[in-house]
Every structure is written in structure tokens, then in C-alpha cells.
Design an enzyme around this catalytic site. Structure first.
Site, PDB file in Angstrom:
ATOM      1  CG  LEU A 170     -19.847  52.679 -23.464  1.00 21.04           C
ATOM      2  CD1 LEU A 170     -19.438  53.808 -24.410  1.00 21.04           C
ATOM      3  CD2 LEU A 170     -20.984  51.882 -24.072  1.00 21.04           C
TER       4      LEU A 170
ATOM      5  CG  HIS B 111     -20.265  48.805 -25.879  1.00 28.46           C
ATOM      6  ND1 HIS B 111     -20.118  48.493 -24.554  1.00 28.46           N
ATOM      7  CD2 HIS B 111     -21.485  48.367 -26.241  1.00 28.46           C
ATOM      8  CE1 HIS B 111     -21.223  47.894 -24.121  1.00 28.46           C
ATOM      9  NE2 HIS B 111     -22.064  47.809 -25.132  1.00 28.46           N
TER      10      HIS B 111
HETATM   11  O1  PAF Z   1     -27.404  45.000 -26.486  1.00 33.05           O
HETATM   12  C1  PAF Z   1     -27.734  45.936 -25.744  1.00 33.05           C
HETATM   13  O2  PAF Z   1     -26.899  46.608 -25.128  1.00 33.05           O
HETATM   14  C2  PAF Z   1     -29.192  46.253 -25.571  1.00 33.05           C
HETATM   15  O3  PAF Z   1     -29.980  45.105 -25.591  1.00 33.05           O
HETATM   16  C3  PAF Z   1     -29.723  47.288 -26.576  1.00 33.05           C
HETATM   17  C4  PAF Z   1     -29.635  46.795 -28.001  1.00 33.05           C
HETATM   18  C5  PAF Z   1     -28.938  48.582 -26.425  1.00 33.05           C
HETATM   19  C6  PAF Z   1     -31.182  47.586 -26.276  1.00 33.05           C
HETATM   20  O4  PAF Z   1     -31.362  48.091 -24.990  1.00 33.05           O
END
Ligand code: PAF
Length: 522
Positions: free
Chosen positions: A34, A38
Site C-alpha cells: 500500500l 491507496h
Molecule cells: O489495481 C489493482 O491493484 C488490481 O488490479 C486490482 C483491482 C486489485 C485487481 O487485482
């Protein structure tokens, strides 16, 4: 140290869902490692809506189906303890970190796959990563089936992924809202990405040329209102990337929502690039808009359009254009001049040299002036209401006011409300909504409005009959009939609070206009 619930199995997830009560559930899927991007999604997802703080779940699952042979599945950064810390600090209530067997019980090769339409995979990353978007769509559908969220949060950074998932959700009719957030960038302009960790300090310096090249192209595009040529923009970006020693995977100009390649900037365009930097592959894009957005909100009388449209415009920092007020003001003037509202030949001369002005007064209140008279209040009288349809039905009136409205909207950045805004005034509006309510509901609202303003209130049945009659007149008249534009979304507001309608409008706007191009509200 902040702690947060860690959920590993579908059973644990279900228990948490049950225990957490019935607050809306917001979901942020990730592959872990992260970063601030995020965290921004989590913070936004945790914000109260209509006074209720949603529950926020973040998932961490490195999905093998979206990695191609030779890609970085094995070495993709995995650090669950740190992820847990960062997610909790950003407001997540729980972290779902399923093992492979939870997501793919028979193994990933045995799972039913989602096949994304070829048109959405042909360009950009789809070109060099075959199967990637099918893998993303498959895992997200699987996660959505397990989590069953009310709202899914994604970053605009992975624009193609966003377009693909929006389409999957629409095509499969999945019962949730998708909300996207603007790309979060580091100080050097590079979009936050888990893969930035692979970069050495020297590579990081070179990598900053990617956002730099795209930002320079955006400036160049801005300077050409007629629509910059794709070939020139792409060549300039390529030159800058190559000069920074960043081997190019692609640089493309596409339509933002359909991802079709474009010859020149048009409407909402996306200039996107992917480069190699050391062992990493980096992507970035800029959104190019030919003008600030235009929203068209049409619908029958008494559907409550004005109140919500005004508030919606203020929330998004758009100008509010109430076209109905212009027809009402003219009706007031026609009545004042003692002219027969039904006689086009008598009304036409009043259009010459007409001085009709809309301006914003206190508290976002729109003031209306006609030939020097402030008629803001007067145009809401029952007398004007009774005759505005007749005046607005004349071709000469329609033509004159449409021309004025188009001139007012020439620079974009507005929400126009009326009867034919999406069809006749701004057929190229970015977002079109047909806002309506049943006749019964509109009669109820009209009675309430009359009562509040101290006018006599006719019996509901009478109001219903006159509303139905006006609908009939408006939708069958020869000139500019009230019609829902083909590309408008119908929104029936019975039983919805004003705030709920505004939120739906903001969601509809956001489906069309990225935050990057027109930020706020947050
Ligand atoms: O964007 C991401 O981190 C990934 O493609 C997701 C949407 C979590 C799918 O694995």
C-alpha cells in the site's frame, strides 16, 4: 500501534459483515504494498455520506491471473504487516487477505473467467499485456461476490482498468456504485504505484520524465483549442521519453471512455504512455478536455429540478443555468406588455433587443432580470406558470433563447437545466440526466411549494390533472417537445431526499468526468 481486524476466509468475512451492522460497505481492492494512493482511496471511502460513516474494507490479494509469463508475479512486493498499519491509519475497518484457495477454490486455472470486450483491450496496456484485463475483471468479480459492497473505490491512475471494470459492472448489472479517485502523485510527479519500489534512485530520477513529458503535451494541447493532432503530441512525448532513456512501450491518444484511437484531441481524450525503466514497467496518462464540462438536466415541470440542480452545480463549482427561468421571464414580460401569449406574431417583436440576464446572487440564488426588471420572485407566480408552456412553444422564442443559452455555455463549465437542454441546446453535453417524478409526487410537491409561498392550494386531484395536461402539451408540441435524449440517464426522484438526488447526480457526473479533469467535491 493501530490495529484492525484481519480477515482470512470467506467465513470470517461473512461474520464481520454481519457483526458490523447495516452501515454501507465501501470496498477498496488492492494487491498490497500500500502507498499514499491507496491511503487516499481509503480516506475518501471512510468519509461520512448523508451523515453515515461507511464501513471500509480493504483487500490485499496478489492475483496470479493478471500477470503474464515473465511478468513480476513472484517478486511483487508483499508486506502484510505494513499494509495493515497503513490501512488502519487511513481509516479502514478491516483487511481481507485471502489465500489463493479462498479466491480460486479449484485453482486459478479452473475458475470461470470474465472475458472483457476486445474493443477495450485492443489499445494501451491491453496491447502488450494479453489476458491482463480478463484476469483483473475475473478477480474483481470474485471479490465483489464475496464482499458484496455498496461502493467500489478505484484509482484513476489505472485508467484502462477503470474503464474495463465500469463496463463489466454495467454489463453484468452488478448492484453497486463505482467511485474513482484522482491519481495521487509523489513530489517528483510520478504517480504513486507499488511498482515504484523497484526503482533505484537513478532510475527514479529518469522515471520523472514520464509525467513531465505528458504534462508538457497537455500544455501544448491547451494551446490548440481546435484539437491538437495526435501524431504531433505523441511524437513530442516519445522524443522526451527517449531523451530520458526510457524505452517506450506505447504512447497513444484515445477517447477516454471507449479507448478508441483518435487522430486529434476531441471531447474527453486520454494521452497515455507506458515505458520501461530498469526492470519496471511504468504507466501514466493525462486527460485532455476540449472545454470544461457541460451537464444537461432535463425533465418535466415540478420534478424538483431547480433545487437539486442549483446545489449540484455549487458543489461541483459549475455555473448554474436555469433555462426555464428564461422562458418564465419572457412570459412575465409578455403578460406585462398585455400581449396574447398564444400568438407568435405578437410575441416575436418582443424578442428584438430583449435584455434577459441571469446572475448569481446571495447563497447561490439565481437572480433573473428582464429589460431592467428584477423578476426573480415574480416569475414563480401561478399566472406565469399557467402560460409559460404557450410562450415557450413558439419557434421564434425557442430559437432566440436557445441561441442565448448556447452563447452562455460556449466556454463550458456549467449545469443547464430545462426541457430540451440535452437535445437542442447542448446536444454534446458530457453528462445528460432526465430528472423526473410521478405525477402524484409532483402534485404533492407543488401543493407544498404553493403552501409555503402563501398561495392558495388547489385540491391534489386538480393539480395532478393540470400537471398531466402540461406534460402532454410539452411532450407533443411541434417545437422542442419535452423528450428524453437518447444518451440521458433517467432518474425518478419519488421518495428520494434532495441530498440523495444530489449524490446520484454527482455519481453520474463522475462516471463521465474524471476527477483529474474536474476536481471536487471531496
Ligand atoms: O489495481 C489493482 O491493484 C488490481 O488490479 C486490482 C483491482 C486489485 C485487481 O487485482
Amino acid at each position: 500501534m493501530v490495529t484492525m481486524q484481519m480477515l482470512r476466509s470467506a467465513g470470517e468475512l461473512n461474520r464481520w459483515r454481519r457483526e458490523a451492522g447495516d452501515r454501507p460497505l465501501h470496498f477498496v481492492p488492492t494487491m498490497g504494498a500500500l502507498h499514499q494512493g491507496h491511503q487516499q482511496l481509503l480516506q475518501r471511502a471512510a468519509q461520512p455520506r448523508a451523515g453515515v460513516r461507511p464501513r471500509v474494507l480493504v483487500s490485499v490479494f496478489v492475483n496470479p491471473l493478471q500477470f503474464g509469463p515473465g511478468e513480476d508475479f513472484e517478486r511483487y512486493p508483499r508486506d502484510l504487516d505494513r499494509d495493515q498499519q497503513l490501512a488502519a491509519a487511513a481509516g479502514a475497518d478491516a483487511l481481507f487477505a485471502p489465500a489463493l484457495a479462498v479466491i480460486y477454490p479449484q485453482g486459478e486455472q479452473e475458475i470461470t473467467r470474465i472475458q472483457v470486450p476486445a474493443s477495450l483491450q485492443r489499445e494501451l496496456c491491453g496491447r502488450s499485456r494479453p489476458g491482463h484485463f480478463d484476469g483483473v475483471a475475473t478477480v474483481v468479480c470474485r471479490l465483489l461476490a464475496l464482499v458484496r459492497p455498496d461502493r467500489l473505490w478505484l484509482g484513476e491512475k489505472d485508467w484502462q482498468q477503470l474503464v474495463v471494470l465500469r463496463r463489466v459492472i454495467a454489463d453484468l448489472g452488478l448492484p453497486l456504485q463505482l467511485q474513482a479517485c484522482a491519481t495521487v502523485r509523489d513530489r517528483d510527479g510520478l504517480p504513486c504505484s507499488s511498482r515504484n519500489r523497484y526503482l533505484s534512485p537513478a532510475e527514479r530520477l529518469r522515471a520523472a520524465a514520464l509525467p513531465g513529458a505528458l504534462a508538457a503535451a497537455r500544455l501544448e494541447a491547451w494551446a490548440q483549442p481546435a484539437g491538437a493532432e495526435a501524431e504531433r503530441l505523441i511524437a513530442a512525448v516519445r522524443r522526451r521519453l527517449e531523451a530520458a532513456d526510457l524505452p517506450v512501450d506505447y504512447v497513444q491518444l484515445v477517447r477516454a471512455h471507449t479507448l478508441e484511437p483518435l487522430q486529434r484531441c476531441q471531447g474527453l481524450s486520454l494521452l497515455a504512455a507506458a515505458v520501461h525503466c530498469g526492470s519496471s514497467r511504468l504507466i501514466d496518462h493525462v486527460v485532455l478536455m476540449s472545454r470544461p464540462p457541460i451537464v444537461a438536466i432535463d425533465g418535466p415541470a415540478g420534478a424538483g429540478k431547480s433545487t437539486v440542480t442549483r446545489a449540484f452545480a455549487a458543489r461541483l463549482g459549475l455555473i448554474y443555468l436555469d433555462t426555464g427561468a428564461m422562458y418564465r421571464a419572457l412570459t412575465w414580460w409578455v403578460q406585462r406588455q398585455g400581449v396574447d401569449p398564444a400568438a407568435a406574431s405578437a410575441v416575436a417583436p418582443l424578442l428584438e433587443g430583449l435584455d434577459l440576464q441571469l446572475s448569481t446572487g446571495e447563497g447561490d440564488q439565481q437572480r433573473v432580470q428582464i429589460n431592467g426588471h428584477d423578476v426573480t420572485e415574480a416569475i414563480r407566480s401561478p399566472e406565469v406558470t399557467a402560460q409559460v408552456s404557450a410562450v415557450a412553444a413558439h419557434g421564434c422564442v425557442r430559437e432566440a433563447l436557445t441561441r442565448q443559452q448556447q452563447a452562455m455555455g460556449a466556454r463550458g463549465g456549467l449545469v443547464a437545466e430545462g426541457r430540451d437542454v440535452g437535445t437542442a441546446v447542448f446536444p454534446d453535453a458530457d453528462c445528460k440526466v432526465f430528472l423526473t417524478a410521478t405525477v402524484v409526487e409532483r402534485a404533492r410537491r407543488r401543493a407544498e411549494d404553493l403552501r409555503q409561498r402563501g398561495f392558495p392550494v388547489p385540491p391534489l386531484a386538480e393539480l395532478e390533472a393540470s400537471i398531466a395536461e402540461r406534460d402532454h402539451l410539452d411532450s407533443t408540441r411541434a417545437v422542442a417537445p419535452l423528450l428524453q435524449a437518447e444518451d440521458a440517464v433517467e432518474l425518478v426522484t419519488d421518495g428520494m431526499s434532495i441530498e440523495a438526488v444530489i449524490e446520484v447526480l454527482v455519481d453520474l457526473f463522475r462516471q463521465r468526468i474524471p476527477e483529474e479533469a474536474w476536481p471536487g467535491p471531496h
